[in-house]
Design a protein around this motif. Sequence first.
Motif, PDB file in Angstrom:
ATOM      1  N   GLU A  47     -32.884  -6.766 -57.342  1.00 31.21           N
ATOM      2  CA  GLU A  47     -33.459  -6.052 -56.193  1.00 31.21           C
ATOM      3  C   GLU A  47     -34.682  -6.775 -55.635  1.00 31.21           C
ATOM      4  O   GLU A  47     -34.934  -6.734 -54.433  1.00 31.21           O
ATOM      5  CB  GLU A  47     -33.841  -4.631 -56.608  1.00 31.21           C
ATOM      6  N   LEU A  48     -35.437  -7.426 -56.514  1.00 34.97           N
ATOM      7  CA  LEU A  48     -36.632  -8.152 -56.089  1.00 34.97           C
ATOM      8  C   LEU A  48     -36.303  -9.542 -55.536  1.00 34.97           C
ATOM      9  O   LEU A  48     -37.168 -10.213 -54.993  1.00 34.97           O
ATOM     10  CB  LEU A  48     -37.610  -8.286 -57.263  1.00 34.97           C
ATOM     11  N   GLY A  49     -35.057  -9.972 -55.680  1.00 38.02           N
ATOM     12  CA  GLY A  49     -34.646 -11.281 -55.169  1.00 38.02           C
ATOM     13  C   GLY A  49     -35.057 -12.443 -56.048  1.00 38.02           C
ATOM     14  O   GLY A  49     -35.180 -13.574 -55.565  1.00 38.02           O
ATOM     15  N   LEU A  50     -35.239 -12.193 -57.336  1.00 35.37           N
ATOM     16  CA  LEU A  50     -35.631 -13.255 -58.255  1.00 35.37           C
ATOM     17  C   LEU A  50     -34.437 -14.140 -58.610  1.00 35.37           C
ATOM     18  O   LEU A  50     -33.296 -13.703 -58.542  1.00 35.37           O
ATOM     19  CB  LEU A  50     -36.203 -12.656 -59.544  1.00 35.37           C
ATOM     20  N   GLU A  51     -34.721 -15.354 -58.987  1.00 38.78           N
ATOM     21  CA  GLU A  51     -33.715 -16.259 -59.538  1.00 38.78           C
ATOM     22  C   GLU A  51     -33.534 -15.819 -60.987  1.00 38.78           C
ATOM     23  O   GLU A  51     -34.492 -15.800 -61.756  1.00 38.78           O
ATOM     24  CB  GLU A  51     -34.221 -17.698 -59.471  1.00 38.78           C
ATOM     25  N   ILE A  52     -32.308 -15.451 -61.368  1.00 40.98           N
ATOM     26  CA  ILE A  52     -32.083 -14.823 -62.674  1.00 40.98           C
ATOM     27  C   ILE A  52     -31.162 -15.664 -63.548  1.00 40.98           C
ATOM     28  O   ILE A  52     -30.128 -16.149 -63.091  1.00 40.98           O
ATOM     29  CB  ILE A  52     -31.457 -13.423 -62.494  1.00 40.98           C
ATOM     30  N   PHE A  53     -31.555 -15.765 -64.808  1.00 38.47           N
ATOM     31  CA  PHE A  53     -30.720 -16.369 -65.843  1.00 38.47           C
ATOM     32  C   PHE A  53     -30.664 -15.362 -66.978  1.00 38.47           C
ATOM     33  O   PHE A  53     -31.685 -14.785 -67.355  1.00 38.47           O
ATOM     34  CB  PHE A  53     -31.301 -17.702 -66.320  1.00 38.47           C
ATOM     35  N   VAL A  54     -29.472 -15.134 -67.513  1.00 38.44           N
ATOM     36  CA  VAL A  54     -29.296 -14.091 -68.527  1.00 38.44           C
ATOM     37  C   VAL A  54     -28.742 -14.687 -69.814  1.00 38.44           C
ATOM     38  O   VAL A  54     -27.695 -15.341 -69.795  1.00 38.44           O
ATOM     39  CB  VAL A  54     -28.344 -12.981 -68.018  1.00 38.44           C
ATOM     40  N   HIS A  55     -29.451 -14.471 -70.899  1.00 37.38           N
ATOM     41  CA  HIS A  55     -28.924 -14.836 -72.222  1.00 37.38           C
ATOM     42  C   HIS A  55     -27.897 -13.784 -72.624  1.00 37.38           C
ATOM     43  O   HIS A  55     -28.083 -12.592 -72.344  1.00 37.38           O
ATOM     44  CB  HIS A  55     -30.037 -14.864 -73.269  1.00 37.38           C
ATOM     45  N   ASN A  56     -26.848 -14.204 -73.293  1.00 38.48           N
ATOM     46  CA  ASN A  56     -25.791 -13.259 -73.680  1.00 38.48           C
ATOM     47  C   ASN A  56     -26.197 -12.364 -74.854  1.00 38.48           C
ATOM     48  O   ASN A  56     -25.492 -11.417 -75.185  1.00 38.48           O
ATOM     49  CB  ASN A  56     -24.496 -14.010 -73.998  1.00 38.48           C
ATOM     50  N   ARG A  57     -27.319 -12.671 -75.481  1.00 39.70           N
ATOM     51  CA  ARG A  57     -27.867 -11.822 -76.539  1.00 39.70           C
ATOM     52  C   ARG A  57     -29.352 -12.127 -76.652  1.00 39.70           C
ATOM     53  O   ARG A  57     -29.851 -13.036 -75.988  1.00 39.70           O
ATOM     54  CB  ARG A  57     -27.164 -12.065 -77.875  1.00 39.70           C
ATOM     55  N   ASN A  58     -30.051 -11.432 -77.497  1.00 41.18           N
ATOM     56  CA  ASN A  58     -31.469 -11.662 -77.700  1.00 41.18           C
ATOM     57  C   ASN A  58     -31.661 -12.866 -78.613  1.00 41.18           C
ATOM     58  O   ASN A  58     -31.363 -12.812 -79.798  1.00 41.18           O
ATOM     59  CB  ASN A  58     -32.130 -10.412 -78.296  1.00 41.18           C
ATOM     60  N   TYR A  59     -32.141 -13.964 -78.030  1.00 42.68           N
ATOM     61  CA  TYR A  59     -32.375 -15.184 -78.797  1.00 42.68           C
ATOM     62  C   TYR A  59     -33.813 -15.286 -79.286  1.00 42.68           C
ATOM     63  O   TYR A  59     -34.142 -16.173 -80.059  1.00 42.68           O
ATOM     64  CB  TYR A  59     -32.044 -16.421 -77.955  1.00 42.68           C
TER      65      TYR A  59
END
Length: 114
Positions: free
Chosen positions: A42-54
């Motif tokens: 919603e804020l328009g950030l560039e997002i990268f998502v880890h598939n789990r908590n590393y």
Amino acid sequence: MPAYNAARTLRMTYAELPHEVVDLVILVDDGSSDETVKIARELGLEIFVHNRNYGYGANQKTCYREALKAGASIIVMVHPTTSTTPRCCPASSSPSRRGRRMWCWVRGCSVRAR
């Protein structure tokens, strides 16, 4: 921004950024179970998502790696919590913006006085 379950504070942290000197905001989500990613979109950030908590260290490494891939010459790590303020961005990046060839590393204290 290295983020883990930061939905409650993300908007406030983003609002405090000095947008006049920030070109790109990257958020790396470290397997959050709340709405961190939704709010970041919603804020328009560039997002990268880890598939789990590393973990925090891996999250920071991803932040730096993706910022460098995006061509950043100045990187200021901001945490989407209320323990530190992103208002330090202009001061953190000023030695580089004055044309000096130097590393600038700033660490904010996240301990609050009572």
